[in-house]
Design an enzyme around this catalytic site. Structure first.
Site, PDB file in Angstrom:
ATOM      1  N   HIS A  79      72.640 -29.158  21.459  1.00 59.38           N
ATOM      2  CA  HIS A  79      72.612 -28.953  20.002  1.00 59.38           C
ATOM      3  C   HIS A  79      72.845 -27.484  19.619  1.00 59.38           C
ATOM      4  O   HIS A  79      73.440 -27.193  18.593  1.00 59.38           O
ATOM      5  CB  HIS A  79      71.274 -29.454  19.435  1.00 59.38           C
ATOM      6  CG  HIS A  79      70.098 -28.851  20.137  1.00 59.38           C
ATOM      7  ND1 HIS A  79      69.734 -29.247  21.409  1.00 59.38           N
ATOM      8  CD2 HIS A  79      69.237 -27.860  19.792  1.00 59.38           C
ATOM      9  CE1 HIS A  79      68.681 -28.539  21.799  1.00 59.38           C
ATOM     10  NE2 HIS A  79      68.368 -27.687  20.833  1.00 59.38           N
TER      11      HIS A  79
ATOM     12  N   ARG B 115      89.624 -13.090  51.693  1.00 59.55           N
ATOM     13  CA  ARG B 115      88.183 -12.822  51.657  1.00 59.55           C
ATOM     14  C   ARG B 115      87.472 -13.698  50.617  1.00 59.55           C
ATOM     15  O   ARG B 115      86.354 -14.156  50.839  1.00 59.55           O
ATOM     16  CB  ARG B 115      87.900 -11.330  51.444  1.00 59.55           C
ATOM     17  CG  ARG B 115      88.226 -10.775  50.086  1.00 59.55           C
ATOM     18  CD  ARG B 115      87.954  -9.256  50.068  1.00 59.55           C
ATOM     19  NE  ARG B 115      87.833  -8.696  48.738  1.00 59.55           N
ATOM     20  CZ  ARG B 115      88.875  -8.427  47.950  1.00 59.55           C
ATOM     21  NH1 ARG B 115      90.103  -8.689  48.335  1.00 59.55           N
ATOM     22  NH2 ARG B 115      88.688  -7.893  46.754  1.00 59.55           N
TER      23      ARG B 115
ATOM     24  N   HIS C 116      87.967 -14.054  41.620  1.00 58.42           N
ATOM     25  CA  HIS C 116      87.146 -13.969  42.834  1.00 58.42           C
ATOM     26  C   HIS C 116      86.428 -15.270  43.165  1.00 58.42           C
ATOM     27  O   HIS C 116      86.311 -15.629  44.327  1.00 58.42           O
ATOM     28  CB  HIS C 116      86.080 -12.866  42.692  1.00 58.42           C
ATOM     29  CG  HIS C 116      86.645 -11.488  42.728  1.00 58.42           C
ATOM     30  ND1 HIS C 116      85.858 -10.361  42.894  1.00 58.42           N
ATOM     31  CD2 HIS C 116      87.925 -11.032  42.595  1.00 58.42           C
ATOM     32  CE1 HIS C 116      86.625  -9.279  42.885  1.00 58.42           C
ATOM     33  NE2 HIS C 116      87.878  -9.659  42.692  1.00 58.42           N
TER      34      HIS C 116
HETATM   35  C1  RB5 Z   1      67.847 -24.942  23.094  1.00 55.31           C
HETATM   36  O1  RB5 Z   1      66.921 -24.562  22.162  1.00 55.31           O
HETATM   37  C2  RB5 Z   1      67.985 -23.891  24.184  1.00 55.31           C
HETATM   38  O2  RB5 Z   1      66.815 -23.799  24.929  1.00 55.31           O
HETATM   39  C3  RB5 Z   1      69.157 -24.233  25.081  1.00 55.31           C
HETATM   40  O3  RB5 Z   1      70.306 -24.305  24.306  1.00 55.31           O
HETATM   41  C4  RB5 Z   1      69.515 -23.254  26.190  1.00 55.31           C
HETATM   42  O4  RB5 Z   1      69.620 -21.950  25.701  1.00 55.31           O
HETATM   43  C5  RB5 Z   1      68.741 -23.353  27.415  1.00 55.31           C
HETATM   44  O5  RB5 Z   1      69.017 -22.652  28.416  1.00 55.31           O
END
Ligand code: RB5
Length: 144
Positions: free
Chosen positions: A10, A134, A99
């Protein structure tokens, strides 16, 4: 590098839509694995859907977005066929390809503006793996 699979939680949904506009007007074929509304969701579920897509379409490139990019980085790198790289400037975007041969670009929607994240992504998408011995050796070690 024309097939892209993209996903966000979200926190990344607005950036996802912004990047999709750019990608679709630049001839990329996009598969969106969600999320599709602003309701709170869990980043590991989106990362799993994206990993499932890449397992079936190993030449596709992935883009994952969450608030920081960290949750998606942790989640997606649990899959052995993924090399996911958190992009935080143009230099890391370039080196992630040259890389590390990264096949998934990870972006932090709350850390940078949409325009900055787009610049990181453009650099990632326009850079090839260096193919130097490498780096090849190091990537092979990741698969063992
Ligand atoms: C969502 O609130 C947030 O925790 C998520 O998008 C993210 O940043 C988690 O690593």
């Amino acid at each position: 590098m024309k097939n892209i699979v993209i996903g966000s939680d979200h926190a990344g949904i607005e950036l996802k839509s912004f990047l999709k506009d750019y990608l679709s007007s630049n001839d990329y074929k996009i598969t969106d694995v969600g999320t599709f509304d602003s309701k709170s969701c869990d980043y590991p579920d989106i990362a799993k859907s994206l990993a499932n897509h890449i397992e079936k379409n190993p030449n596709d490139f992935g883009i994952l977005i969450c608030g920081t990019g960290i949750g998606m980085s942790i989640a997606i790198n649990r899959y052995s066929f993924i090399r996911g790289a958190l992009l935080y400037n143009k230099e890391t975007a370039k080196l992630a390809r040259e890389h590390n041969k990264a096949n998934v670009a990870i972006l932090g929607a709350r850390m940078f503006s949409n325009d900055e994240n787009l610049e990181f992504l453009k650099t990632f998408l326009s850079t090839d793996f260096s193919n130097e011995e490498r780096h090849k050796k190091r990537i092979e070690k990741l698969c063992k």
